[in-house]
Structure formats: C-alpha cells, structure tokens
Design a protein around this motif. Structure first.
Motif, PDB file in Angstrom:
ATOM      1  N   ILE A  38       0.843  -1.200   0.000  1.00  0.00           N
ATOM      2  CA  ILE A  38       0.000   0.000   0.000  1.00  0.00           C
ATOM      3  C   ILE A  38       0.877   1.250   0.000  1.00  0.00           C
ATOM      4  O   ILE A  38       1.781   1.384   0.830  1.00  0.00           O
ATOM      5  N   PHE A  39       0.597   2.142  -0.928  1.00  0.00           N
ATOM      6  CA  PHE A  39       1.192   3.483  -0.917  1.00  0.00           C
ATOM      7  C   PHE A  39       0.128   4.442  -0.421  1.00  0.00           C
ATOM      8  O   PHE A  39      -1.017   4.416  -0.893  1.00  0.00           O
ATOM      9  N   THR A  40       0.485   5.300   0.533  1.00  0.00           N
ATOM     10  CA  THR A  40      -0.501   6.243   1.058  1.00  0.00           C
ATOM     11  C   THR A  40       0.096   7.634   1.216  1.00  0.00           C
ATOM     12  O   THR A  40       1.302   7.796   1.453  1.00  0.00           O
ATOM     13  N   VAL A  41      -0.772   8.631   1.078  1.00  0.00           N
ATOM     14  CA  VAL A  41      -0.372  10.030   1.192  1.00  0.00           C
ATOM     15  C   VAL A  41      -1.620  10.845   1.504  1.00  0.00           C
ATOM     16  O   VAL A  41      -2.749  10.343   1.386  1.00  0.00           O
ATOM     17  N   GLY A  42      -1.454  12.090   1.897  1.00  0.00           N
ATOM     18  CA  GLY A  42      -2.587  12.939   2.245  1.00  0.00           C
ATOM     19  C   GLY A  42      -3.516  13.205   1.073  1.00  0.00           C
ATOM     20  O   GLY A  42      -3.097  13.203  -0.097  1.00  0.00           O
ATOM     21  N   ASN A  43      -4.792  13.452   1.383  1.00  0.00           N
ATOM     22  CA  ASN A  43      -5.776  13.614   0.310  1.00  0.00           C
ATOM     23  C   ASN A  43      -5.680  14.935  -0.438  1.00  0.00           C
ATOM     24  O   ASN A  43      -6.439  15.182  -1.375  1.00  0.00           O
ATOM     25  N   ASP A  44      -4.745  15.815  -0.033  1.00  0.00           N
ATOM     26  CA  ASP A  44      -4.497  17.004  -0.846  1.00  0.00           C
ATOM     27  C   ASP A  44      -3.743  16.639  -2.120  1.00  0.00           C
ATOM     28  O   ASP A  44      -3.543  17.484  -2.990  1.00  0.00           O
ATOM     29  N   TRP A  45      -3.325  15.370  -2.233  1.00  0.00           N
ATOM     30  CA  TRP A  45      -2.631  14.879  -3.417  1.00  0.00           C
ATOM     31  C   TRP A  45      -3.514  13.950  -4.255  1.00  0.00           C
ATOM     32  O   TRP A  45      -3.009  13.198  -5.088  1.00  0.00           O
ATOM     33  N   VAL A  46      -4.829  13.968  -4.021  1.00  0.00           N
ATOM     34  CA  VAL A  46      -5.733  13.053  -4.719  1.00  0.00           C
ATOM     35  C   VAL A  46      -5.506  13.113  -6.233  1.00  0.00           C
ATOM     36  O   VAL A  46      -5.504  14.188  -6.831  1.00  0.00           O
ATOM     37  N   GLY A  47      -5.317  11.933  -6.820  1.00  0.00           N
ATOM     38  CA  GLY A  47      -5.128  11.813  -8.269  1.00  0.00           C
ATOM     39  C   GLY A  47      -3.694  11.869  -8.726  1.00  0.00           C
ATOM     40  O   GLY A  47      -3.345  11.310  -9.771  1.00  0.00           O
ATOM     41  N   ASN A  48      -2.813  12.506  -7.939  1.00  0.00           N
ATOM     42  CA  ASN A  48      -1.430  12.688  -8.374  1.00  0.00           C
ATOM     43  C   ASN A  48      -0.642  11.393  -8.409  1.00  0.00           C
ATOM     44  O   ASN A  48       0.331  11.275  -9.166  1.00  0.00           O
ATOM     45  N   PHE A  49      -1.032  10.419  -7.603  1.00  0.00           N
ATOM     46  CA  PHE A  49      -0.257   9.181  -7.534  1.00  0.00           C
ATOM     47  C   PHE A  49      -1.056   7.963  -7.990  1.00  0.00           C
ATOM     48  O   PHE A  49      -0.698   6.821  -7.676  1.00  0.00           O
ATOM     49  N   ASP A  50      -2.101   8.201  -8.776  1.00  0.00           N
ATOM     50  CA  ASP A  50      -2.893   7.081  -9.292  1.00  0.00           C
ATOM     51  C   ASP A  50      -2.048   6.145 -10.155  1.00  0.00           C
ATOM     52  O   ASP A  50      -2.348   4.951 -10.256  1.00  0.00           O
ATOM     53  N   TYR A  51      -0.994   6.664 -10.762  1.00  0.00           N
ATOM     54  CA  TYR A  51      -0.141   5.833 -11.627  1.00  0.00           C
ATOM     55  C   TYR A  51       0.529   4.704 -10.845  1.00  0.00           C
ATOM     56  O   TYR A  51       0.949   3.694 -11.426  1.00  0.00           O
ATOM     57  N   LEU A  52       0.608   4.852  -9.530  1.00  0.00           N
ATOM     58  CA  LEU A  52       1.236   3.809  -8.711  1.00  0.00           C
ATOM     59  C   LEU A  52       0.325   2.604  -8.489  1.00  0.00           C
ATOM     60  O   LEU A  52       0.760   1.572  -7.977  1.00  0.00           O
ATOM     61  N   ASN A  53      -0.972   2.713  -8.879  1.00  0.00           N
ATOM     62  CA  ASN A  53      -1.892   1.584  -8.757  1.00  0.00           C
ATOM     63  C   ASN A  53      -1.425   0.377  -9.560  1.00  0.00           C
ATOM     64  O   ASN A  53      -1.835  -0.748  -9.292  1.00  0.00           O
ATOM     65  N   GLU A  54      -0.568   0.613 -10.541  1.00  0.00           N
ATOM     66  CA  GLU A  54      -0.006  -0.479 -11.329  1.00  0.00           C
ATOM     67  C   GLU A  54       0.920  -1.361 -10.498  1.00  0.00           C
ATOM     68  O   GLU A  54       1.144  -2.529 -10.818  1.00  0.00           O
ATOM     69  N   PHE A  55       1.445  -0.779  -9.400  1.00  0.00           N
ATOM     70  CA  PHE A  55       2.460  -1.487  -8.618  1.00  0.00           C
ATOM     71  C   PHE A  55       1.977  -1.886  -7.217  1.00  0.00           C
ATOM     72  O   PHE A  55       2.508  -2.817  -6.611  1.00  0.00           O
ATOM     73  N   CYS A  56       0.985  -1.144  -6.680  1.00  0.00           N
ATOM     74  CA  CYS A  56       0.434  -1.465  -5.364  1.00  0.00           C
ATOM     75  C   CYS A  56      -0.886  -0.707  -5.208  1.00  0.00           C
ATOM     76  O   CYS A  56      -1.288   0.047  -6.097  1.00  0.00           O
ATOM     77  N   LYS A  57      -1.541  -0.883  -4.092  1.00  0.00           N
ATOM     78  CA  LYS A  57      -2.770  -0.151  -3.820  1.00  0.00           C
ATOM     79  C   LYS A  57      -2.424   1.273  -3.363  1.00  0.00           C
ATOM     80  O   LYS A  57      -1.485   1.470  -2.588  1.00  0.00           O
ATOM     81  N   VAL A  58      -3.186   2.247  -3.844  1.00  0.00           N
ATOM     82  CA  VAL A  58      -2.965   3.649  -3.472  1.00  0.00           C
ATOM     83  C   VAL A  58      -4.121   4.121  -2.594  1.00  0.00           C
ATOM     84  O   VAL A  58      -5.294   3.973  -2.965  1.00  0.00           O
ATOM     85  N   VAL A  59      -3.799   4.677  -1.426  1.00  0.00           N
ATOM     86  CA  VAL A  59      -4.808   5.169  -0.493  1.00  0.00           C
ATOM     87  C   VAL A  59      -4.513   6.630  -0.157  1.00  0.00           C
ATOM     88  O   VAL A  59      -3.392   6.972   0.244  1.00  0.00           O
ATOM     89  N   TYR A  60      -5.512   7.509  -0.341  1.00  0.00           N
ATOM     90  CA  TYR A  60      -5.373   8.921   0.028  1.00  0.00           C
ATOM     91  C   TYR A  60      -6.048   9.131   1.388  1.00  0.00           C
ATOM     92  O   TYR A  60      -7.231   8.824   1.566  1.00  0.00           O
ATOM     93  N   LEU A  61      -5.287   9.639   2.341  1.00  0.00           N
ATOM     94  CA  LEU A  61      -5.770   9.802   3.715  1.00  0.00           C
ATOM     95  C   LEU A  61      -6.186  11.246   3.992  1.00  0.00           C
ATOM     96  O   LEU A  61      -5.563  12.187   3.483  1.00  0.00           O
ATOM     97  N   PRO A  62      -7.215  11.447   4.821  1.00  0.00           N
ATOM     98  CA  PRO A  62      -7.627  12.820   5.162  1.00  0.00           C
ATOM     99  C   PRO A  62      -6.567  13.517   5.996  1.00  0.00           C
ATOM    100  O   PRO A  62      -5.966  12.931   6.891  1.00  0.00           O
TER     101      PRO A  62
END
Length: 448
Positions: free
Chosen positions: A89-113
């Motif tokens: 799982i790759f995770t980062v704050g939700n102010d980055w929503v959409g910016n790291f969707d490309y990483l879904n190819e390699f693992c799950k991406v979760v945007y946190l509040p």
C-alpha cells in the motif's frame, strides 16, 4: 504481512504529521516512511524547509510509528522503492488526490484525510516575519522583491536611496520609501544592501549598531581590515552579516564544488573564470558614475569565488592587468588577474567594456569541468575526460538566480545563529583584499 509506505518532508513535525503517520500505520503491519532529502526538496521548488534532513529523520523516528525510514532523493524513486521493498500500500494525504494514481499499477494507493488547520507552511508563516529593508537604487532590487515573495517569513517593508527618483518603479509602493537611512532602519529587522560599494562600510556599520541584520551584495566592503571590523561588530551585537553572492547558492554550482573536491577530476591544476558584459557607461556623467559599479566590483567577486573556494586564499603571487575608461582611473572597462599557487594557477577576466565567452573551466589531472556561459547562473555543467564518451552531464534547476535560496539561508542564520556555510569569511575577506589592491594599484599593470 502488509507493508505500507508514505513520503513527506516532515519539516517542523506537528500533530498533523503524526495523525497522518498513525493512519498510515493502521493500514498494515509494517510502515516505511520516506523522508525527502534537502536536495530533492530544493529541486522540486520546496526551498523554505527549516530543518536539516538529519533533524527531520530524527523527528520521525521519535514518533515510534515508522518501522523503517528511507531517504527520497530523486524523481521516480517511489516506483523503485515499492518494487524493492515489496510494498502493498502506498498512502499520502488527500491534498494529493489523483497525483499518484499511476502507482496503482504497482500497489494499492490510499489517500488519507489531512488534519485540518495545521501545516508546516502555516507554522512557518505564523512566526513573526522578518521585516526587511532594501538599500540602493539598482534595478536588481525589483527582482529581489519578487523573489522574496517565495520565502515564508520575509516581509519587505521599505527602500532607502539617496535619490528616490531613481528607485525602481516596482518598489515605490512599499510602506517606506525614503532618503533618510535612519527612517528605514527604524522600520526593519534586516537590510539588503546593493548600494555603491563605496557606501557599504558606513551603511553596514550603522545598521549593525542599530541591531539590524545585514545581507550585502558582494563585495561587502573594499578593504579587508574594515570587513574584519564589521564582522567583529556583528558578532558583538548578535547580528548576522552575510555576503550576498547569489552564485554560491546555485545548486549546480554547489554540486560542482562537491564533485571537484571529491577528486572526480583528480588534482586541480587550473581555474579559469570569465564574467563580462557590454554595458554603456558615460564616464563623463558624474551623477551616473556615482552609482555605477566598475568591472572589478560588479564581476570580480563572482569570478573569484571558484578560485578561492577550490584553490584556497593563500596564493603565492598575483598580477592584475587592467584598462581604465575614465580619467580618474576608478572605472575599469576590463581587468584580468592571474594567480600562482604552489600546485596550481588561476585566471579571471572581468569587464563591462569588453566581451568574451563567460564560461568556467576547471582543469584537473584526470579530467576537467566545463560550465558554459553564463556559468554564474548555470543549470548545467559537464565533467569531461580524455575519452569524450565518458563525459558526464549534470542538470539542476535554478529558480530566481539563487536569490530565494540565499534568502532562506539568511533567514535560517538569523533564526538559528548558525554561521554561513556557502561563503566563509576567508573567501569574503580575500575578495575584499583583491579589490583593495586594485584601488591601491598593488601588483597592477595598466593597459594603454
């Protein structure tokens, strides 16, 4: 085991950071935290980081939430880390929503509040801003004002000039625009000086005596004894006096020095630097000549910087060759200085009435460094060897000619009391010494 990874700068670690790390930790069994390096932050334009990498790593470690801490140093590293560490799982704050969707190819991406109402930027902004004044009428002051807007904690409050009619128009809306230097000093915590070099000593001394910090365009003064006096005064007053030679704050130039000092081209045998420009100067116009900088003052400190920083200030001998354009022999249209060291030589060419290729060449026993014109604000240089196929090319983004990085360092020195790491006193004093010898005509040959 579910492995989670997250990244951040973690400057001035606060409860928002901690809450985000707690949420990331709850997503799995093992949390990897990537802390961005100082260089990577600068390369992506995040320049006002207050803490060093070591301090930021220590703060993350002290939370006890990270099972492993790594350093993020380059663009694209996230993919490498995810593959190498087996991240789920790759995770980062939700102010980055959409910016790291490309990483879904390699693992799950979760945007946190994010925790609302708190950020490192806000914390830095909440500190009382350093009220800054500008001194002089140079057109460069308008650029300085624009660049200061990129630095949290700097508030330019006014400008002083002995003739406000020639102050750049962009500065005339500042709260204080005055021909009274005392009025400016009463309104600010620090000043940036780019007045005529002949005025620096008195203006710096007066500022320091008033408890005002000073950032001064190089040369700080044109006499090393006076510079020592001013540095001693600054120390006694608890003030910061910084040489504002912006080339030293360029990331490319900084990396160049590290490469050369690490022995990448062997022992340095020669440093050759040229800084020239063709600028119309009416030497018969007394008003203009009272403001204009001659070649040795305008370009000399820049050209001397790599010489003194790579070869040191203890040269065996020097020879100054110059051409004066005015009867008073104050304005040199061209000056060349040659240095002899025990194991190397150096040469600089500066001019405002003569033109040459403005490059920098550093000759070594195993190869050489070539920096194309204008080398003093470069974003690119090459390390070349006997076989040109082995040439290494280096690219570093330079925003605002290094002004904003210089301001961040100046602010940090005031806040922490740490001394300048970019231009040490020995280099600044040696530069003042060269200019003093120029005016005293020591080791000087005059061209007809």
């Amino acid at each position: 085991m579910t492995k989670v990874i997250t990244y951040g700068t973690y400057d001035l670690l606060h409860r928002g950071h901690i809450r985000l790390l707690e949420r990331a930790k709850a997503l799995g069994d093992y949390l990897v935290v990537g802390v961005t390096s100082d260089d990577f932050d600068r390369a992506r334009g995040k320049i006002n980081v207050q803490q060093s990498l070591i301090e930021r790593i220590a703060a993350v470690r002290e939370t006890g939430l990270a099972d492993e801490i790594i350093v993020e140093e380059y663009e694209g590293q996230k993919i490498d880390d995810i593959k190498r560490l087996g991240i789920d799982i790759f995770t980062v704050g939700n102010d980055w929503v959409g910016n790291f969707d490309y990483l879904n190819e390699f693992c799950k991406v979760v945007y946190l509040p994010r925790t609302q109402g708190v950020s490192s930027t806000q914390i830095r902004s909440d500190k009382r801003a350093l009220r800054m004044g500008l001194v002089g009428s140079h057109a460069y002051l308008a650029k300085f004002l624009r660049e200061s807007a990129y630095v949290n904690g700097i508030d330019v409050r006014g400008v002083f000039s002995s003739d406000v009619e020639v102050v750049p128009e962009d500065l005339r809306d500042l709260p204080v625009v005055t021909e009274d230097y005392d009025e400016l000093l009463d309104s600010v915590d620090a000043v940036f000086l780019i007045s005529h070099p002949s005025e620096h000593y008195e203006q710096i001394r007066k500022a320091l005596e008033a408890g005002v910090h000073v950032l001064c365009e190089s040369p700080v003064v044109t006499d090393p004894d006076r510079e020592r006096e001013l540095r001693s005064l600054a120390q006694s007053k608890g003030c910061v006096l910084v040489n504002a030679l912006r080339t030293a704050y360029s990331m490319a130039y900084e990396r160049l020095l590290l490469l050369v000092k690490s022995g990448r081209i062997g022992q340095v045998r020669s440093v050759d630097a040229a800084c020239t420009s063709l600028r119309a100067v009416d030497v018969d116009d007394e008003r203009q000549m009272s403001r204009v900088w001659n070649s040795i003052c305008e370009w000399g400190p820049t050209a001397l910087l790599p010489v003194f920083q790579l070869l040191g200030t203890e040269y065996l001998s020097k020879r100054i060759v110059t051409h004066f354009a005015d009867p008073g022999k104050e304005f040199d249209s061209f000056t060349k200085i040659d240095f002899l060291y025990p194991h190397a030589v150096a040469s600089i060419k500066v001019g405002k009435g003569a033109k040459s290729e403005g490059d920098l060449v550093i000759t070594g026993t195993c190869g050489y460094v070539y920096v194309p014109s204008p080398w003093w604000k470069t974003e690119y240089f090459e390390v070349r060897y006997e076989d040109l196929a082995d040439t290494k090319r280096y690219f570093y983004k330079l925003d605002g000619e290094g002004i904003r990085y210089m301001l961040v360092d100046f602010l940090k020195q005031i806040q922490t009391g740490k001394t300048d790491a970019y231009i040490d006193d020995a280099v600044s004093l040696a530069t003042s010494g060269i200019i003093a010898d120029f005016y005293a005509k020591n080791d000087l040959f005059e061209l007809a």
